[in-house]
Design a protein around this motif. Structure first.
Motif, PDB file in Angstrom:
ATOM      1  N   THR A 144      -5.005   4.979 -11.928  1.00  0.00           N
ATOM      2  CA  THR A 144      -4.440   3.707 -11.478  1.00  0.00           C
ATOM      3  C   THR A 144      -3.111   3.435 -12.182  1.00  0.00           C
ATOM      4  O   THR A 144      -2.116   3.049 -11.544  1.00  0.00           O
ATOM      5  CB  THR A 144      -5.421   2.557 -11.787  1.00  0.00           C
ATOM      6  N   TYR A 145      -3.089   3.664 -13.471  1.00  0.00           N
ATOM      7  CA  TYR A 145      -1.866   3.460 -14.252  1.00  0.00           C
ATOM      8  C   TYR A 145      -0.740   4.371 -13.754  1.00  0.00           C
ATOM      9  O   TYR A 145       0.403   3.929 -13.585  1.00  0.00           O
ATOM     10  CB  TYR A 145      -2.151   3.724 -15.728  1.00  0.00           C
ATOM     11  N   LYS A 146      -1.070   5.648 -13.497  1.00  0.00           N
ATOM     12  CA  LYS A 146      -0.045   6.590 -13.051  1.00  0.00           C
ATOM     13  C   LYS A 146       0.534   6.191 -11.700  1.00  0.00           C
ATOM     14  O   LYS A 146       1.746   6.318 -11.470  1.00  0.00           O
ATOM     15  CB  LYS A 146      -0.626   8.000 -12.974  1.00  0.00           C
ATOM     16  N   ILE A 147      -0.335   5.732 -10.797  1.00  0.00           N
ATOM     17  CA  ILE A 147       0.149   5.334  -9.478  1.00  0.00           C
ATOM     18  C   ILE A 147       1.074   4.131  -9.594  1.00  0.00           C
ATOM     19  O   ILE A 147       2.154   4.089  -8.992  1.00  0.00           O
ATOM     20  CB  ILE A 147      -1.041   5.006  -8.545  1.00  0.00           C
ATOM     21  N   LEU A 148       0.670   3.145 -10.373  1.00  0.00           N
ATOM     22  CA  LEU A 148       1.485   1.934 -10.528  1.00  0.00           C
ATOM     23  C   LEU A 148       2.811   2.223 -11.227  1.00  0.00           C
ATOM     24  O   LEU A 148       3.820   1.566 -10.962  1.00  0.00           O
ATOM     25  CB  LEU A 148       0.710   0.875 -11.306  1.00  0.00           C
ATOM     26  N   LYS A 149       2.813   3.239 -12.107  1.00  0.00           N
ATOM     27  CA  LYS A 149       4.041   3.620 -12.805  1.00  0.00           C
ATOM     28  C   LYS A 149       4.867   4.629 -12.011  1.00  0.00           C
ATOM     29  O   LYS A 149       5.952   5.025 -12.432  1.00  0.00           O
ATOM     30  CB  LYS A 149       3.701   4.210 -14.180  1.00  0.00           C
ATOM     31  N   GLY A 150       4.332   5.050 -10.860  1.00  0.00           N
ATOM     32  CA  GLY A 150       5.059   6.005 -10.034  1.00  0.00           C
ATOM     33  C   GLY A 150       5.041   7.414 -10.576  1.00  0.00           C
ATOM     34  O   GLY A 150       5.922   8.217 -10.270  1.00  0.00           O
ATOM     35  N   GLU A 151       4.016   7.750 -11.374  1.00  0.00           N
ATOM     36  CA  GLU A 151       3.953   9.084 -11.974  1.00  0.00           C
ATOM     37  C   GLU A 151       3.035  10.030 -11.221  1.00  0.00           C
ATOM     38  O   GLU A 151       2.772  11.135 -11.655  1.00  0.00           O
ATOM     39  CB  GLU A 151       3.439   8.980 -13.420  1.00  0.00           C
ATOM     40  N   ALA A 245       2.593  12.223   9.907  1.00  0.00           N
ATOM     41  CA  ALA A 245       3.671  12.954   9.240  1.00  0.00           C
ATOM     42  C   ALA A 245       4.992  12.187   9.248  1.00  0.00           C
ATOM     43  O   ALA A 245       5.718  12.169   8.254  1.00  0.00           O
ATOM     44  CB  ALA A 245       3.857  14.324   9.878  1.00  0.00           C
ATOM     45  N   GLY A 246       5.289  11.553  10.353  1.00  0.00           N
ATOM     46  CA  GLY A 246       6.556  10.841  10.436  1.00  0.00           C
ATOM     47  C   GLY A 246       6.466   9.380  10.046  1.00  0.00           C
ATOM     48  O   GLY A 246       7.459   8.651  10.101  1.00  0.00           O
ATOM     49  N   LEU A 247       5.257   8.944   9.654  1.00  0.00           N
ATOM     50  CA  LEU A 247       5.069   7.523   9.362  1.00  0.00           C
ATOM     51  C   LEU A 247       4.712   7.244   7.909  1.00  0.00           C
ATOM     52  O   LEU A 247       4.576   6.084   7.515  1.00  0.00           O
ATOM     53  CB  LEU A 247       3.937   6.968  10.254  1.00  0.00           C
ATOM     54  N   LEU A 248       4.544   8.301   7.098  1.00  0.00           N
ATOM     55  CA  LEU A 248       4.066   8.119   5.732  1.00  0.00           C
ATOM     56  C   LEU A 248       4.948   7.183   4.915  1.00  0.00           C
ATOM     57  O   LEU A 248       4.458   6.362   4.140  1.00  0.00           O
ATOM     58  CB  LEU A 248       3.949   9.479   5.036  1.00  0.00           C
ATOM     59  N   ASP A 249       6.258   7.326   5.085  1.00  0.00           N
ATOM     60  CA  ASP A 249       7.172   6.506   4.286  1.00  0.00           C
ATOM     61  C   ASP A 249       7.073   5.019   4.622  1.00  0.00           C
ATOM     62  O   ASP A 249       7.482   4.161   3.827  1.00  0.00           O
ATOM     63  CB  ASP A 249       8.618   6.982   4.480  1.00  0.00           C
ATOM     64  N   ARG A 250       6.569   4.707   5.823  1.00  0.00           N
ATOM     65  CA  ARG A 250       6.488   3.307   6.228  1.00  0.00           C
ATOM     66  C   ARG A 250       5.362   2.563   5.509  1.00  0.00           C
ATOM     67  O   ARG A 250       5.423   1.350   5.369  1.00  0.00           O
ATOM     68  CB  ARG A 250       6.279   3.206   7.744  1.00  0.00           C
ATOM     69  N   PHE A 251       4.344   3.295   5.095  1.00  0.00           N
ATOM     70  CA  PHE A 251       3.213   2.658   4.410  1.00  0.00           C
ATOM     71  C   PHE A 251       3.465   2.653   2.904  1.00  0.00           C
ATOM     72  O   PHE A 251       2.668   3.151   2.118  1.00  0.00           O
ATOM     73  CB  PHE A 251       1.914   3.389   4.741  1.00  0.00           C
ATOM     74  N   HIS A 252       4.591   2.045   2.499  1.00  0.00           N
ATOM     75  CA  HIS A 252       5.023   2.135   1.104  1.00  0.00           C
ATOM     76  C   HIS A 252       4.181   1.276   0.162  1.00  0.00           C
ATOM     77  O   HIS A 252       4.252   1.454  -1.058  1.00  0.00           O
ATOM     78  CB  HIS A 252       6.506   1.744   0.988  1.00  0.00           C
ATOM     79  N   TYR A 253       3.407   0.346   0.692  1.00  0.00           N
ATOM     80  CA  TYR A 253       2.537  -0.460  -0.163  1.00  0.00           C
ATOM     81  C   TYR A 253       1.131   0.144  -0.278  1.00  0.00           C
ATOM     82  O   TYR A 253       0.298  -0.382  -1.021  1.00  0.00           O
ATOM     83  CB  TYR A 253       2.423  -1.890   0.383  1.00  0.00           C
ATOM     84  N   LEU A 254       0.892   1.221   0.454  1.00  0.00           N
ATOM     85  CA  LEU A 254      -0.439   1.809   0.455  1.00  0.00           C
ATOM     86  C   LEU A 254      -0.823   2.356  -0.921  1.00  0.00           C
ATOM     87  O   LEU A 254      -1.979   2.293  -1.332  1.00  0.00           O
ATOM     88  CB  LEU A 254      -0.517   2.923   1.504  1.00  0.00           C
ATOM     89  N   SER A 255       0.166   2.894  -1.646  1.00  0.00           N
ATOM     90  CA  SER A 255      -0.132   3.437  -2.974  1.00  0.00           C
ATOM     91  C   SER A 255      -0.646   2.343  -3.913  1.00  0.00           C
ATOM     92  O   SER A 255      -1.537   2.581  -4.732  1.00  0.00           O
ATOM     93  CB  SER A 255       1.120   4.089  -3.576  1.00  0.00           C
TER      94      SER A 255
END
Length: 317
Positions: A144-151, A245-255
């Motif tokens: 969880t920490y790594k995801i929130l820190k973008g690691e 494949a072409g939509l992954l970047d749109r779900f930027h809050y999913l992480s």
């Protein structure tokens, strides 16, 4: 542990084998998979998983059915991270789109085997040493920490252990040779980059299993539930990748949603371990509540992503 009849295991194995055979036959000729085809296949895999869940409800019981559904949805949501890595690997190795399904098919076969081994080992450890749940919780909190820190996006396909080992075992040429994994050059067999891609995919799945296995074991410690739910989630990965494949970047809050889910599952593990090892007065989080949390968080993350697109995308619109 639930009382699962042996014939249900047989039905599950038959479904998986037949599904893989049908999928392989349908894609026996290398071709680029478009959005419409991928959507149809994704719907088929989801329908199959839901129907099997219905059988679990009817045959094994409501509790088992809720656990299966929760574990399947949890694994399905965590697999989104796999899709980002698949895209990274395909981009790194410049894999032609026509050959990507062939690679992912073999990746799924490997994932079914390795997840089965990891889950069986995890269930065995938890059954004999409940306190290990605290370790699993720590892993999820760290994730969880790594995801929130973008690691969590630091995976380098070319430097993965699997790819480096492959290059030590057999020479790997620089150019692709159609859908082939091996070719002969100067009288010796060499691998094509396509085999290196498979190795990178398998290595990535092993990395994600570190999060996935503890998370699903927080939902159930029954081998049948955890493996069948994982298997059906994994089987639909290929179609889901080509569909999104072409939509992954749109779900930027999913992480962020996935980080919240992992953190919640970590808390569930801590409560479960404390309930079993310290005091039964410590409450546990029911599987139905876990299912509700996962559904709400995923829906909220996707909705916010759609309503608040990335800045670059918003400027280009």
């Amino acid at each position: 542990m639930h009382d699962v009849p042996f014939w249900l295991w047989i039905v599950f194995v038959v479904i998986v084998v037949v599904s893989l055979a049908v999928d392989l036959f349908a894609h026996r000729t290398a071709h680029t998979i478009g959005f419409r085809e991928a959507t149809a296949w994704s719907a088929a895999w989801i329908t199959l998983a839901v129907l099997f869940g219905g059988v679990v409800f009817l045959v094994v019981g409501t509790d088992a059915g809720v656990e299966y559904t929760t574990a399947w949805l949890l694994e399905k949501s965590l697999s989104v991270d796999n899709l980002f890595v698949f895209a990274l690997i395909f981009s790194y190795f410049q894999v032609p789109r026509a050959y990507q399904h062939r690679v992912l098919f073999l990746g799924v076969l490997g994932a079914l085997v390795f997840r089965g081994l990891f889950l069986a080992a995890g269930v065995a450890v938890v059954s004999s040493f409940t306190a290990v749940l605290y370790v699993f919780a720590a892993i999820l909190f760290w994730s969880t920490y790594k995801i929130l820190k973008g690691e969590d996006e630091s995976f380098d396909p070319g430097r993965s252990v699997a790819v480096r080992l492959l290059r030590k075992v057999i020479p790997v040429r620089d150019e692709y040779a159609g859908p082939h994994f091996f070719v002969k050059e100067a009288g010796r067999r060499v691998a094509t980059p396509l085999l290196a891609v498979v190795a990178a995919i398998e290595a990535a799945d092993l990395v994600f299993a570190v999060d996935s296995v503890p998370a699903v074991l927080a939902v159930s410690s029954d081998v049948f539930i955890v493996y069948t739910s994982n298997a059906f989630a994994i089987l639909g990965l290929r179609a889901l990748y080509f569909m999104l494949a072409g939509l992954l970047d749109r779900f930027h809050y999913l992480s962020y949603g996935l980080a919240l889910i992992l953190g919640f599952i970590g808390v569930k593990l801590v409560l479960q371990a404390t309930h079993e090892t310290v005091s039964t007065a410590v409450p546990e989080i029911p599987s139905l509540v876990s299912l509700a949390v996962i559904v709400v968080v995923l829906a909220a993350a996707i909705t916010v992503s759609v309503l608040r697109p990335p800045a670059e995308q918003d400027e280009n619109a």
